[in-house]
Write an enzyme that holds these catalytic residues in place. Sequence first.
Site, short mmCIF file in Angstrom:
data_model
loop_
_atom_site.label_atom_id
_atom_site.label_comp_id
_atom_site.label_asym_id
_atom_site.label_seq_id
_atom_site.Cartn_x
_atom_site.Cartn_y
_atom_site.Cartn_z
N HIS A 97 39.63 -12.11 19.27
CA HIS A 97 40.72 -11.20 18.89
C HIS A 97 41.73 -10.94 20.02
CE1 HIS A 97 38.26 -7.88 20.37
NE2 HIS A 97 37.49 -7.83 19.33
N HIS A 108 31.74 0.33 21.38
CA HIS A 108 33.14 0.69 21.38
C HIS A 108 33.68 1.02 20.00
CE1 HIS A 108 34.73 -3.46 20.06
NE2 HIS A 108 33.43 -3.45 19.84
N GLU A 141 30.88 -4.60 13.56
CA GLU A 141 31.92 -5.60 13.76
C GLU A 141 31.39 -6.99 13.34
OE1 GLU A 141 33.92 -5.41 17.58
OE2 GLU A 141 35.66 -6.49 16.75
N ASP A 151 26.97 -4.61 21.97
CA ASP A 151 28.11 -5.02 22.78
C ASP A 151 28.03 -4.57 24.26
OD1 ASP A 151 29.67 -6.53 21.07
OD2 ASP A 151 30.78 -4.81 20.29
N HIS A 176 25.66 -2.60 15.08
CA HIS A 176 27.13 -2.55 15.14
C HIS A 176 27.71 -3.33 13.97
CE1 HIS A 176 31.13 -2.54 16.66
NE2 HIS A 176 31.09 -3.63 17.41
N ASP A 228 31.41 -10.03 14.20
CA ASP A 228 30.69 -11.01 15.02
C ASP A 228 29.19 -10.71 15.03
OD1 ASP A 228 31.64 -8.74 16.39
OD2 ASP A 228 31.41 -9.67 18.35
N HIS A 271 26.18 -10.41 23.38
CA HIS A 271 26.99 -11.54 23.84
C HIS A 271 26.51 -11.98 25.22
CE1 HIS A 271 30.03 -11.02 20.72
NE2 HIS A 271 30.11 -9.74 21.03
N TYR A 300 34.93 -8.56 30.27
CA TYR A 300 34.51 -7.98 29.00
C TYR A 300 34.72 -6.46 29.02
CZ TYR A 300 31.25 -7.27 25.08
OH TYR A 300 30.67 -6.94 23.88
#
Length: 388
Positions: free
Chosen positions: A21, A141, A77, A160, A75, A79, A219, A188
């Site tokens: 993104h 986040h 999101e 994350d 989370h 991904d 990640h 990051y």
Amino acid sequence: MEIKPGIHWIGAIDWNLRDFHGYVTQRGSTYNSYLILDEKKVVVDTVKKHLAKEWLANIERLVDFDQIDYIVSNHVEMDHSGSLPVLMELAPQAKIITSVHGERGLKRHYKKEWDFKTVQSNSSMNIGKRTLTFVHTAMVHWPDNMVTYIAEDKLLLPNDAFGQHIAHSQRFDNDVGWDIIREEAAKYYANIVLPYGLQVQKAIEALGTLDIDMIAPSHGQIWRTYIPKLLEEYHKWANNICQDKALVVYDTMWGSTEKMAHAIKDGLIEAKIPTTVRSLKHSHHSDIMTDVLDSKLLIFGSPTINNGMLPSMGGFLTYLKGLKPQNRVGFAFGSYGWGGQATGQIEEEMKTLKWEVPIPSVRHQYIPDDEELINIKNTAMKLAESIK
Ligand code: FEO
């Protein structure tokens, strides 16, 4: 890969990812997912949708889909949740463990009435020999973020937080070495976590009481060797503790602002301040943010065009303002033909961020002469004094 007895990494490696993104991921990334084989079989987080096939194959090698009891969604999101629908097709009996915000977010994304169990912060769930503890880390986040902790294994699965965008065939931090992992963890943090320093401080405080010898984020590499160094860095980043370093970011039309940028750099180097110069034509804003993270003195230059700054500087400042670096010293400069509004506008943005601006912006008409370049070099040396 078994990272602790009975706990397996089952994630996917995205070797070709170069844009996350808008953030340049020059080393690719991974979406880390984990399978805990206990009396209950638990999947923690999923992977980006396009890698679902290899992820499902990783699961199937270890457990039948109809044996999966829980899927922990730390989370929402995509991904990390993108492959949840396909797993739920294969394992419809599984209960999804998530926060209240997580349930809301997953329903908004996938429009499914799955079997959800929402968990409060610091609540625990026994799965046999182990107990999973969930700690909410809202706004690190997204509002839904939470981490999963397994006391029996001294293992933290923080999603994350503590991530890095690295694609690598080996899984641990020491497999890539401190320099690379520190650089990617910093990038990051600077591009994803930076606005949430207060929340990070609270999260680190909440996690500080836990006995941890492995941190397995969603990640990149799994931390086991460099955990104290990592926490030391996160403490600095969350508190906006910078080094006595300078960063000069500029764009130029006909080379005048560039001449000023280099005169400033010469002054800073003469004053013994480590300095990085970044042209917006040649550097991506996500790489520049890594320099912003530990530079105390931030110096931005643009010529004036159509009564304002160059769009490249405008775009960079929009990105930077959203990430809210604090506790910096700023200075603006640039050339102009007439009008000359750009430098004042940049300075205003710095003040909006509550940065200290000890020296008013400097602008030179058309092409700076030798004396003007010497003057701006001297100004840079004064700026250097202000951060020492
Ligand atoms: Fe890696 Fe917030 O997703």
